[in-house]
Scaffold this motif. Structure first.
Motif, PDB file in Angstrom:
ATOM      1  N   THR A  85       0.700  -1.258   0.072  1.00 52.28           N
ATOM      2  CA  THR A  85       0.163   0.021   0.063  1.00 52.28           C
ATOM      3  C   THR A  85       1.006   1.504   0.020  1.00 52.28           C
ATOM      4  O   THR A  85       1.603   1.556   1.028  1.00 52.28           O
ATOM      5  CB  THR A  85      -0.952  -0.118   1.129  1.00 52.28           C
ATOM      6  OG1 THR A  85      -1.641  -1.341   1.293  1.00 52.28           O
ATOM      7  CG2 THR A  85      -1.959   1.179   1.074  1.00 52.28           C
ATOM      8  N   LEU A  96      -3.984   6.312  -1.422  1.00 51.18           N
ATOM      9  CA  LEU A  96      -3.272   5.234  -1.250  1.00 51.18           C
ATOM     10  C   LEU A  96      -3.623   4.367  -2.531  1.00 51.18           C
ATOM     11  O   LEU A  96      -4.441   4.310  -3.226  1.00 51.18           O
ATOM     12  CB  LEU A  96      -3.885   4.437  -0.248  1.00 51.18           C
ATOM     13  CG  LEU A  96      -3.810   4.808   1.306  1.00 51.18           C
ATOM     14  CD1 LEU A  96      -4.390   4.227   2.180  1.00 51.18           C
ATOM     15  CD2 LEU A  96      -2.376   5.080   1.661  1.00 51.18           C
ATOM     16  N   CYS A 117      -2.912   0.267  -3.812  1.00 51.23           N
ATOM     17  CA  CYS A 117      -2.695  -0.919  -3.310  1.00 51.23           C
ATOM     18  C   CYS A 117      -2.125  -1.661  -4.691  1.00 51.23           C
ATOM     19  O   CYS A 117      -2.991  -1.509  -5.670  1.00 51.23           O
ATOM     20  CB  CYS A 117      -3.864  -1.816  -3.056  1.00 51.23           C
ATOM     21  SG  CYS A 117      -4.602  -1.024  -1.177  1.00 51.23           S
ATOM     22  N   THR A 151      -2.310   8.612   7.656  1.00 50.06           N
ATOM     23  CA  THR A 151      -3.353   7.306   7.354  1.00 50.06           C
ATOM     24  C   THR A 151      -3.527   6.455   8.595  1.00 50.06           C
ATOM     25  O   THR A 151      -4.194   5.743   8.884  1.00 50.06           O
ATOM     26  CB  THR A 151      -2.319   6.436   6.436  1.00 50.06           C
ATOM     27  OG1 THR A 151      -1.058   5.742   7.253  1.00 50.06           O
ATOM     28  CG2 THR A 151      -2.055   6.490   5.134  1.00 50.06           C
ATOM     29  N   PRO A 156      -5.016  -0.047   3.553  1.00 46.08           N
ATOM     30  CA  PRO A 156      -6.235   0.751   3.434  1.00 46.08           C
ATOM     31  C   PRO A 156      -7.477   0.570   4.398  1.00 46.08           C
ATOM     32  O   PRO A 156      -8.592   0.870   4.050  1.00 46.08           O
ATOM     33  CB  PRO A 156      -6.663   0.381   2.007  1.00 46.08           C
ATOM     34  CG  PRO A 156      -6.197  -1.095   1.894  1.00 46.08           C
ATOM     35  CD  PRO A 156      -5.103  -1.458   2.936  1.00 46.08           C
ATOM     36  N   THR A 200      -8.524   5.540  -1.670  1.00 44.38           N
ATOM     37  CA  THR A 200      -7.620   4.575  -2.038  1.00 44.38           C
ATOM     38  C   THR A 200      -8.146   3.900  -3.582  1.00 44.38           C
ATOM     39  O   THR A 200      -9.196   3.990  -3.781  1.00 44.38           O
ATOM     40  CB  THR A 200      -7.942   3.279  -1.101  1.00 44.38           C
ATOM     41  OG1 THR A 200      -7.816   3.812   0.278  1.00 44.38           O
ATOM     42  CG2 THR A 200      -7.107   1.902  -1.476  1.00 44.38           C
ATOM     43  N   SER A 206     -11.427  -1.934   1.056  1.00 41.58           N
ATOM     44  CA  SER A 206     -10.600  -0.717   0.956  1.00 41.58           C
ATOM     45  C   SER A 206     -11.577   0.398   0.640  1.00 41.58           C
ATOM     46  O   SER A 206     -10.810   1.486   0.356  1.00 41.58           O
ATOM     47  CB  SER A 206      -9.314  -1.011   0.059  1.00 41.58           C
ATOM     48  OG  SER A 206      -9.818  -1.122  -1.137  1.00 41.58           O
TER      49      SER A 206
END
Length: 161
Positions: free
Chosen positions: A46, A57, A59, A91, A100, A109, A143
């Motif tokens: 992440t 973010l 992923c 975060t 996330p 995200t 997420s």
């Protein structure tokens, strides 16, 4: 504390008991792959970036790297990763356990398509020795990802194992 934030968040979906706490560090892709006994590509990293003084973010698969050209084409700005201090501030997760799950609502995200070649992947859960095994659809849903994006490179040669 960050693991507890992720656990509390995942409990809302009945998935808190699926968190794996390893007896060893999983703070890097390589360490997480060893701990989970999977290839490094299946580890979901992440990555945290700053856009207009806010955090996003991404992923991505463990073997993927941000492609600066694709990132700029998609987000309209140059990729600027957060400092470790900013990561924690934005975060609530520290480097090595960024995930996330349980992040503030204003953190957007995205999930990169580099993950889609795997039936399941392993994102962290807020600590440097935790993870959860999820399908890509579960990762996207849990997420609260905005969309699947294509901003990474270097992973296309790796097939699912």
């Amino acid at each position: 504390m960050s693991l507890e934030n992720a656990r509390k968040y995942l409990a809302e979906f009945g998935r808190d008991s699926d968190i794996i706490e390893f007896p060893v560090s999983s703070a890097t892709v390589e360490l997480a792959a060893k701990a989970a006994n999977v290839i490094p590509a299946r580890i979901t990293k992440t990555l945290s970036f700053k856009i207009d003084n806010r955090c996003i973010l991404i992923c991505a698969a463990g073997d993927a790297k941000i492609d600066n050209k694709k990132y700029k084409e998609f987000f309209g700005v140059k990729a600027k990763m957060l400092t470790p201090e900013e990561v924690l501030e934005f975060t609530t997760h520290a480097i090595g356990g960024v995930c996330p799950f349980g992040v503030p609502e204003n953190v957007a995200t995205y999930t990169d398509i580099s993950l889609k070649r795997f039936s399941t992947v392993f994102p962290a859960c807020g600590s440097s020795n935790s993870a959860i095994e999820l399908t890509c659809a579960e990762l996207f849903a849990l997420s609260k990802a905005k969309e699947w994006i294509d901003v990474c490179k270097g992973w296309q040669e790796t097939e699912e194992i």
